[in-house]
Design an enzyme around this catalytic site. Sequence first.
Site: not given
Length: 345
Positions: A95-97, A108-109
């Site tokens: 989702s996040h990078n 990242f997650t």
Amino acid sequence: MIADELDRRLLTILQKDIPLVSRPFQRIGEECSVSEEEIIRRIRRLKEEEKVIRQISAIFDTKNLGYKSTLVAMKFDDDAIDLGAEVINQHPGVSHNYKRNCEFSLWFTVAVPPKDSLESHINRLHELSGSKRTLILPTLRLFKIGVKLDLTGKESKEESADEIFDESRRRKGAPDLTESEIEVIRALQEDLPLRETPYQHVAQDIGIQESGLFETIRSFQARNYLRRIAAILHHRRAGFAANAMVVWNIPKEELDTIGPEFAKFREVSHCYERPTFSDWPYSIYTMVHGAKMTDCEAIVERMEEKVGKWPRLNLYSTKEYKKIRLKYFTKELDEWRGKVAVHVN
């Protein structure tokens, strides 16, 4: 753009909670002393024209829904990181990078459903991306999660215990969701309609009464599946152009005291304990938000005044590769598995 003080107040309110009533925008209008029509008009402008509001939807707790998730840090040569990030972005659970200013340059997650092996997914991403070294950094303890940016400057500098979603609200057992409840989750993770009666429209789409939807939402909250229904903002467009992931080298015997103190700071949206490594000794991670880098530095200095000075790194995002809302119970992950031809269960 954010036009006036009412815009700022409205954006601050929307991040906290969308009321569980038939006409939530009327309720918000009463709080702001303007009409329901004006509230909806402003939200539509801030979302569709100004792009300040990213999404208004339910914010679920990934772990409580049974998903396994973690923060991951990877090390790349400078000329390989963009290609590596492109490979990572293809995973639906990422989702996040971001690119950050340290030797572990890609952060990242990633989250996977309950039956999947998170480690297998990450190992495959390590292979596919060409990472030189990969750190798996799961949450050992949650001190706080929840982005609520103060655009008015009038909110208190510290949040109360009631406002903070922390480890005490994490479920100890497996989720007990029914198929009908999963359908509600799929509906609520989409944008809330900008209508006078938005919940009624959501309920109609899944074939239930509005009262039944409210009952399910309250059940989700009681079981700590759902943190709140609220707006997520585009930070930069909202005036928060800088964010720092501050990693702290805090001794284990100090964590019980320092973690909760960090969590009280309103400018801190996330605060976790994570594992340490011989080449990465940082145990507490805090996300700090400010209008500019110097604001973040000032917040960190205030945090140090509260708990003392400890070795730390202020990691700033220098490039955003991906930022989306994670969606649950979809078929996209099955498609990714087939594409990379790997068994990850």
